[in-house]
Design a protein around this motif. Structure first.
Motif, PDB file in Angstrom:
ATOM      1  N   VAL A  80       0.830  -1.227  -0.074  1.00  0.00           N
ATOM      2  CA  VAL A  80       0.031   0.109   0.043  1.00  0.00           C
ATOM      3  C   VAL A  80       0.759   1.379  -0.139  1.00  0.00           C
ATOM      4  CG1 VAL A  80      -1.869   1.320   1.433  1.00  0.00           C
ATOM      5  CG2 VAL A  80      -1.725  -1.086   1.375  1.00  0.00           C
ATOM      6  N   ARG A  81       0.714   2.152  -0.668  1.00  0.00           N
ATOM      7  CA  ARG A  81       1.205   3.417  -0.908  1.00  0.00           C
ATOM      8  C   ARG A  81       0.158   4.609  -1.028  1.00  0.00           C
ATOM      9  NH1 ARG A  81       4.630   1.212   0.690  1.00  0.00           N
ATOM     10  NH2 ARG A  81       7.110   1.094   0.112  1.00  0.00           N
ATOM     11  N   ARG A  82      -0.014   5.429  -0.193  1.00  0.00           N
ATOM     12  CA  ARG A  82      -1.267   6.297  -0.479  1.00  0.00           C
ATOM     13  C   ARG A  82      -0.702   7.583   0.388  1.00  0.00           C
ATOM     14  NH1 ARG A  82      -5.521   2.956   2.435  1.00  0.00           N
ATOM     15  NH2 ARG A  82      -4.237   2.658   4.448  1.00  0.00           N
ATOM     16  N   GLY A  83      -1.473   8.698   0.285  1.00  0.00           N
ATOM     17  CA  GLY A  83      -0.961  10.112   0.851  1.00  0.00           C
ATOM     18  C   GLY A  83       0.063  10.560   0.060  1.00  0.00           C
ATOM     19  N   VAL A  93       6.581  -2.747  -8.966  1.00  0.00           N
ATOM     20  CA  VAL A  93       5.693  -3.284  -7.813  1.00  0.00           C
ATOM     21  C   VAL A  93       5.658  -4.615  -8.184  1.00  0.00           C
ATOM     22  CG1 VAL A  93       3.697  -3.355  -6.591  1.00  0.00           C
ATOM     23  CG2 VAL A  93       4.565  -1.140  -7.655  1.00  0.00           C
ATOM     24  N   ALA A  94       6.325  -5.521  -7.296  1.00  0.00           N
ATOM     25  CA  ALA A  94       6.392  -7.035  -7.564  1.00  0.00           C
ATOM     26  C   ALA A  94       5.383  -7.556  -6.318  1.00  0.00           C
ATOM     27  CB  ALA A  94       7.681  -7.550  -7.591  1.00  0.00           C
ATOM     28  N   SER A  95       4.533  -8.322  -6.535  1.00  0.00           N
ATOM     29  CA  SER A  95       3.796  -9.186  -5.406  1.00  0.00           C
ATOM     30  C   SER A  95       3.430 -10.435  -5.983  1.00  0.00           C
ATOM     31  CB  SER A  95       2.628  -8.408  -5.168  1.00  0.00           C
ATOM     32  OG  SER A  95       1.675  -9.030  -4.222  1.00  0.00           O
ATOM     33  N   ALA A  96       3.991 -11.496  -5.425  1.00  0.00           N
ATOM     34  CA  ALA A  96       3.671 -13.029  -5.725  1.00  0.00           C
ATOM     35  C   ALA A  96       2.265 -13.275  -5.475  1.00  0.00           C
ATOM     36  CB  ALA A  96       4.492 -13.724  -5.168  1.00  0.00           C
ATOM     37  N   PHE A  97       1.784 -13.217  -3.943  1.00  0.00           N
ATOM     38  CA  PHE A  97       0.494 -13.377  -3.618  1.00  0.00           C
ATOM     39  C   PHE A  97       0.257 -12.043  -2.620  1.00  0.00           C
ATOM     40  CE2 PHE A  97       3.032 -17.325  -3.727  1.00  0.00           C
ATOM     41  CZ  PHE A  97       2.282 -18.098  -4.840  1.00  0.00           C
ATOM     42  N   GLY A  98      -1.153 -11.614  -3.161  1.00  0.00           N
ATOM     43  CA  GLY A  98      -1.446 -10.616  -2.059  1.00  0.00           C
ATOM     44  C   GLY A  98      -2.300  -9.376  -2.862  1.00  0.00           C
ATOM     45  N   ARG A  99      -2.442  -8.163  -2.333  1.00  0.00           N
ATOM     46  CA  ARG A  99      -3.025  -7.250  -3.005  1.00  0.00           C
ATOM     47  C   ARG A  99      -2.090  -5.947  -3.115  1.00  0.00           C
ATOM     48  NH1 ARG A  99      -8.971  -7.098  -0.128  1.00  0.00           N
ATOM     49  NH2 ARG A  99      -9.497  -9.304  -0.871  1.00  0.00           N
ATOM     50  N   VAL A 100      -2.271  -5.477  -4.071  1.00  0.00           N
ATOM     51  CA  VAL A 100      -1.519  -3.946  -4.138  1.00  0.00           C
ATOM     52  C   VAL A 100      -2.544  -2.613  -4.356  1.00  0.00           C
ATOM     53  CG1 VAL A 100       0.121  -2.966  -5.752  1.00  0.00           C
ATOM     54  CG2 VAL A 100       0.333  -5.256  -5.551  1.00  0.00           C
ATOM     55  N   HIS A 101      -2.156  -1.660  -3.696  1.00  0.00           N
ATOM     56  CA  HIS A 101      -3.151  -0.565  -3.813  1.00  0.00           C
ATOM     57  C   HIS A 101      -2.145   0.657  -3.901  1.00  0.00           C
ATOM     58  CE1 HIS A 101      -5.975   2.541  -1.756  1.00  0.00           C
ATOM     59  NE2 HIS A 101      -5.838   2.412  -3.341  1.00  0.00           N
ATOM     60  N   LEU A 102      -1.925   1.358  -4.927  1.00  0.00           N
ATOM     61  CA  LEU A 102      -1.052   2.756  -5.148  1.00  0.00           C
ATOM     62  C   LEU A 102      -2.064   3.515  -5.323  1.00  0.00           C
ATOM     63  CD1 LEU A 102       1.552   1.296  -7.866  1.00  0.00           C
ATOM     64  CD2 LEU A 102       1.788   1.482  -5.456  1.00  0.00           C
ATOM     65  N   ARG A 126      -5.217  -2.272  -7.568  1.00  0.00           N
ATOM     66  CA  ARG A 126      -5.806  -1.045  -7.541  1.00  0.00           C
ATOM     67  C   ARG A 126      -4.895   0.193  -7.684  1.00  0.00           C
ATOM     68  NH1 ARG A 126      -9.699  -0.558  -3.206  1.00  0.00           N
ATOM     69  NH2 ARG A 126      -8.337   0.768  -2.271  1.00  0.00           N
ATOM     70  N   ILE A 127      -5.138   0.918  -8.739  1.00  0.00           N
ATOM     71  CA  ILE A 127      -4.447   2.276  -8.867  1.00  0.00           C
ATOM     72  C   ILE A 127      -5.155   3.300  -9.209  1.00  0.00           C
ATOM     73  CG2 ILE A 127      -2.779   3.471 -10.201  1.00  0.00           C
ATOM     74  CD1 ILE A 127      -1.444   0.648 -11.100  1.00  0.00           C
ATOM     75  N   THR A 128      -5.191   4.228  -8.251  1.00  0.00           N
ATOM     76  CA  THR A 128      -5.855   5.582  -8.164  1.00  0.00           C
ATOM     77  C   THR A 128      -4.853   6.642  -8.879  1.00  0.00           C
ATOM     78  OG1 THR A 128      -7.343   4.791  -6.372  1.00  0.00           O
ATOM     79  CG2 THR A 128      -7.335   7.252  -7.111  1.00  0.00           C
ATOM     80  N   VAL A 129      -5.421   7.093  -9.743  1.00  0.00           N
ATOM     81  CA  VAL A 129      -4.512   8.203 -10.556  1.00  0.00           C
ATOM     82  C   VAL A 129      -5.032   9.785 -10.351  1.00  0.00           C
ATOM     83  CG1 VAL A 129      -3.274   6.636 -12.188  1.00  0.00           C
ATOM     84  CG2 VAL A 129      -5.336   7.881 -12.877  1.00  0.00           C
ATOM     85  N   PRO A 130      -4.312  10.586 -10.368  1.00  0.00           N
ATOM     86  CA  PRO A 130      -4.556  11.910 -10.209  1.00  0.00           C
ATOM     87  C   PRO A 130      -5.884  12.183 -11.460  1.00  0.00           C
ATOM     88  CG  PRO A 130      -2.337  12.179 -10.465  1.00  0.00           C
ATOM     89  CD  PRO A 130      -2.807  10.724 -10.582  1.00  0.00           C
ATOM     90  N   ARG A 131      -6.671  13.172 -11.030  1.00  0.00           N
ATOM     91  CA  ARG A 131      -7.512  13.404 -12.069  1.00  0.00           C
ATOM     92  C   ARG A 131      -7.257  13.868 -13.364  1.00  0.00           C
ATOM     93  NH1 ARG A 131     -12.333  17.481  -9.838  1.00  0.00           N
ATOM     94  NH2 ARG A 131     -14.127  16.787 -11.652  1.00  0.00           N
ATOM     95  N   ASP A 132      -6.211  14.614 -13.549  1.00  0.00           N
ATOM     96  CA  ASP A 132      -5.660  15.236 -14.891  1.00  0.00           C
ATOM     97  C   ASP A 132      -4.657  14.242 -15.384  1.00  0.00           C
ATOM     98  OD1 ASP A 132      -3.849  15.611 -13.060  1.00  0.00           O
ATOM     99  OD2 ASP A 132      -3.659  17.774 -13.661  1.00  0.00           O
ATOM    100  N   ALA A 133      -4.405  13.076 -15.072  1.00  0.00           N
ATOM    101  CA  ALA A 133      -3.625  12.215 -15.555  1.00  0.00           C
ATOM    102  C   ALA A 133      -3.958  11.538 -16.671  1.00  0.00           C
ATOM    103  CB  ALA A 133      -3.232  10.955 -14.488  1.00  0.00           C
ATOM    104  N   VAL A 134      -3.074  11.140 -17.568  1.00  0.00           N
ATOM    105  CA  VAL A 134      -3.394  10.404 -18.837  1.00  0.00           C
ATOM    106  C   VAL A 134      -2.312   9.058 -18.732  1.00  0.00           C
ATOM    107  CG1 VAL A 134      -2.726  10.209 -21.339  1.00  0.00           C
ATOM    108  CG2 VAL A 134      -2.994  12.471 -20.181  1.00  0.00           C
ATOM    109  N   VAL A 135      -3.285   7.887 -18.829  1.00  0.00           N
ATOM    110  CA  VAL A 135      -2.838   6.739 -18.467  1.00  0.00           C
ATOM    111  C   VAL A 135      -2.774   5.685 -19.886  1.00  0.00           C
ATOM    112  CG1 VAL A 135      -3.444   4.433 -17.023  1.00  0.00           C
ATOM    113  CG2 VAL A 135      -4.021   6.670 -16.167  1.00  0.00           C
ATOM    114  N   ASP A 136      -1.426   5.242 -19.872  1.00  0.00           N
ATOM    115  CA  ASP A 136      -1.361   4.278 -21.068  1.00  0.00           C
ATOM    116  C   ASP A 136      -1.132   3.045 -20.479  1.00  0.00           C
ATOM    117  OD1 ASP A 136      -0.133   2.983 -23.340  1.00  0.00           O
ATOM    118  OD2 ASP A 136       1.368   4.060 -23.569  1.00  0.00           O
TER     119      ASP A 136
END
Length: 180
Positions: A80-83, A93-102, A126-136
């Motif tokens: 988890v990375r937030r704030g 970001v590498a995870s064998a088993f589990g959840r990822v939240h950026l 799950r990835i939450t990006v800024p409102r004005d971000a462009v995602v590829d």
């Protein structure tokens, strides 16, 4: 026709200013800038009112060492990375088993383009990006489940470009734009 407000740079927050001050101090400590350059940069950062003014104050900083990549990894459990956190130019970001939240909605972007490589075996991301971000997501490979992503409506210019690559094994990746 667009209104002048749509092109206005967002106002600075104190965490943005603190991160910029820290970045100048780190550049001085690493001997990438002189004391005079740091003092001049601090003067500009402390008087900046908008993010564009802050970015122009930091524009003269030398680039960080090439190939600097941050890695967040866990065999199991949660990542988890937030704030308020500083997003590196390249993030793995590498995870064998589990959840990822950026959560990148309040993160500090020092680079206009950020590459995030996901290596997720089993589990959700799950990835939450800024409102004005462009995602590829063109170079992202999903295995078992499809990607859930709906591009933001009327993405404004000026936001970061986030390129997500890598592999999602037996889980689902959900990407959404922040509401605020």
């Amino acid at each position: 026709m667009t209104s002048p407000r749509e092109h206005a740079s967002p106002l600075l927050t104190e965490p943005d200013r603190e991160t910029a001050v820290q970045r100048l101090q780190e550049a001085y400590a690493e001997e990438r800038i002189s004391r005079e350059e740091m003092d001049e940069g601090l003067g500009h950062v402390l008087t900046a009112k908008t993010r564009s003014e802050l970015e122009s104050a930091l524009a003269s900083l030398p680039d960080e060492p090439p190939g600097a990549t941050a890695t967040i990894a866990a065999a199991g459990g949660r990542i988890v990375r937030r704030g308020m956190w500083r997003v590196p130019r390249n993030l793995t970001v590498a995870s064998a088993f589990g959840r990822v939240h950026l959560d990148l909605s309040r993160a500090v972007f020092e680079h206009p383009v950020v590459d995030i490589e996901l290596q997720v075996g089993t589990g959700r991301a799950r990835i939450t990006v800024p409102r004005d971000a462009v995602v590829d997501v063109e170079d992202l490979h999903t295995g078992w489940k499809d990607l859930r992503y709906r591009p933001g409506r009327g993405s404004r210019s000026g936001g970061p470009t986030i390129r997500i690559t890598g592999t999602m094994g037996f889980g689902r990746l959900k990407i959404r734009h922040a509401r605020r």
